[in-house]
Design a protein around this motif. Structure first.
Motif, PDB file in Angstrom:
ATOM      1  N   GLN A  48       0.829  -1.205   0.000  1.00  0.00           N
ATOM      2  CA  GLN A  48       0.000   0.000   0.000  1.00  0.00           C
ATOM      3  C   GLN A  48       0.869   1.263   0.000  1.00  0.00           C
ATOM      4  OE1 GLN A  48      -3.245  -0.306  -0.294  1.00  0.00           O
ATOM      5  NE2 GLN A  48      -3.615   1.878  -0.358  1.00  0.00           N
ATOM      6  N   GLN A  52       1.214   4.145  -2.867  1.00  0.00           N
ATOM      7  CA  GLN A  52       0.989   5.533  -2.498  1.00  0.00           C
ATOM      8  C   GLN A  52       2.149   6.414  -2.993  1.00  0.00           C
ATOM      9  OE1 GLN A  52       0.390   6.073   1.694  1.00  0.00           O
ATOM     10  NE2 GLN A  52       0.722   8.271   1.596  1.00  0.00           N
ATOM     11  N   THR A 116      -6.383   1.928 -12.290  1.00  0.00           N
ATOM     12  CA  THR A 116      -6.873   1.197 -11.112  1.00  0.00           C
ATOM     13  C   THR A 116      -5.904   1.346  -9.946  1.00  0.00           C
ATOM     14  OG1 THR A 116      -5.830  -0.832 -11.905  1.00  0.00           O
ATOM     15  CG2 THR A 116      -8.152  -0.510 -12.452  1.00  0.00           C
ATOM     16  N   ALA A 119      -6.350   4.832  -8.655  1.00  0.00           N
ATOM     17  CA  ALA A 119      -7.627   4.929  -7.945  1.00  0.00           C
ATOM     18  C   ALA A 119      -7.523   4.295  -6.558  1.00  0.00           C
ATOM     19  CB  ALA A 119      -8.736   4.273  -8.754  1.00  0.00           C
ATOM     20  N   ASP A 120      -6.883   3.136  -6.475  1.00  0.00           N
ATOM     21  CA  ASP A 120      -6.704   2.487  -5.171  1.00  0.00           C
ATOM     22  C   ASP A 120      -5.849   3.333  -4.245  1.00  0.00           C
ATOM     23  OD1 ASP A 120      -8.211   0.353  -6.034  1.00  0.00           O
ATOM     24  OD2 ASP A 120      -6.485  -0.942  -6.465  1.00  0.00           O
ATOM     25  N   GLU A 122      -5.438   6.590  -4.421  1.00  0.00           N
ATOM     26  CA  GLU A 122      -6.196   7.786  -4.049  1.00  0.00           C
ATOM     27  C   GLU A 122      -7.223   7.459  -2.972  1.00  0.00           C
ATOM     28  OE1 GLU A 122      -7.780   9.350  -7.679  1.00  0.00           O
ATOM     29  OE2 GLU A 122      -5.896  10.340  -8.198  1.00  0.00           O
ATOM     30  N   LYS A 123      -7.863   6.300  -3.089  1.00  0.00           N
ATOM     31  CA  LYS A 123      -8.838   5.882  -2.076  1.00  0.00           C
ATOM     32  C   LYS A 123      -8.153   5.716  -0.719  1.00  0.00           C
ATOM     33  CE  LYS A 123     -12.074   2.263  -0.841  1.00  0.00           C
ATOM     34  NZ  LYS A 123     -12.503   0.915  -1.075  1.00  0.00           N
ATOM     35  N   ALA A 124      -6.974   5.096  -0.724  1.00  0.00           N
ATOM     36  CA  ALA A 124      -6.234   4.912   0.519  1.00  0.00           C
ATOM     37  C   ALA A 124      -5.836   6.259   1.113  1.00  0.00           C
ATOM     38  CB  ALA A 124      -5.000   4.049   0.273  1.00  0.00           C
ATOM     39  N   ARG A 126      -7.428   9.124   0.662  1.00  0.00           N
ATOM     40  CA  ARG A 126      -8.642   9.753   1.199  1.00  0.00           C
ATOM     41  C   ARG A 126      -9.004   9.174   2.559  1.00  0.00           C
ATOM     42  NH1 ARG A 126     -10.815   8.906  -3.966  1.00  0.00           N
ATOM     43  NH2 ARG A 126     -10.443  10.707  -5.267  1.00  0.00           N
ATOM     44  N   GLU A 127      -8.917   7.842   2.683  1.00  0.00           N
ATOM     45  CA  GLU A 127      -9.235   7.203   3.961  1.00  0.00           C
ATOM     46  C   GLU A 127      -8.270   7.664   5.050  1.00  0.00           C
ATOM     47  OE1 GLU A 127      -9.154   3.044   3.070  1.00  0.00           O
ATOM     48  OE2 GLU A 127     -11.129   3.073   2.111  1.00  0.00           O
TER      49      GLU A 127
END
Length: 158
Positions: A48, A52, A116, A119-120, A122-124, A126-127
């Protein structure tokens, strides 16, 4: 690049017999992390975190040295290795998918092959950002509560 900084880097490079690139890396780490940025560090990075870092590099168009300094990764070449491994795993995934699926229609190629992954990442991000905001809000409320209790406490008069 300021001239005095360049002269100093060249002096250090000549005195220590190290490549100028290495000196620039040290300077970047020192500017961002202080003396701790120059101390030896051994770290194992998770998938992860690697995604990032690579997403940040892509988004901001940073060099491997720049992104390594930002994330306190001591060896900028590690970023290059991560990028190569990611590209190879994507290639292998595409080859495996092509072998498993019979072709019926020509596949559409996306404009960004790493969409993808980005996107993953960016999602991480944001979280993590949401979690950090909640933590900051909690700490602010805790500080306000402590201040209000201190101000409400009876004071001793002589």
């Amino acid at each position: 690049m300021d001239m005095i900084g360049r002269i100093r880097r060249l002096h250090v490079r000549d005195k220590l017999s190290v490549p100028e690139e290495k000196v620039r890396t040290w300077v970047s780490h020192y500017r961002l992390h202080g003396i701790d940025g120059l101390r030896p560090k051994r770290s194992a990075y998770g998938a992860q975190f690697k995604l990032q870092v690579l997403a940040h590099q892509d988004r901001e168009q940073l060099s491997s040295r720049q992104v390594a300094a930002l994330y306190d990764i001591r060896n900028p070449n590690q970023i290059v290795v991560w990028r190569r491994n990611l590209d190879q795993s994507r290639l292998q995934a595409c080859e495996t998918r092509n072998e498993e699926q019979p072709k019926m229609k020509p596949e559409r190629r996306s404009a960004a092959p790493s969409s993808t992954v980005v996107a993953d990442a960016e999602k991480a991000l944001r979280e993590e950002n949401d979690r950090l905001r909640a933590e900051v809000a909690y700490l602010k409320k805790l500080q306000a509560l402590i201040r209000s209790k201190r101000s409400a406490a009876p004071t001793k008069r002589v």
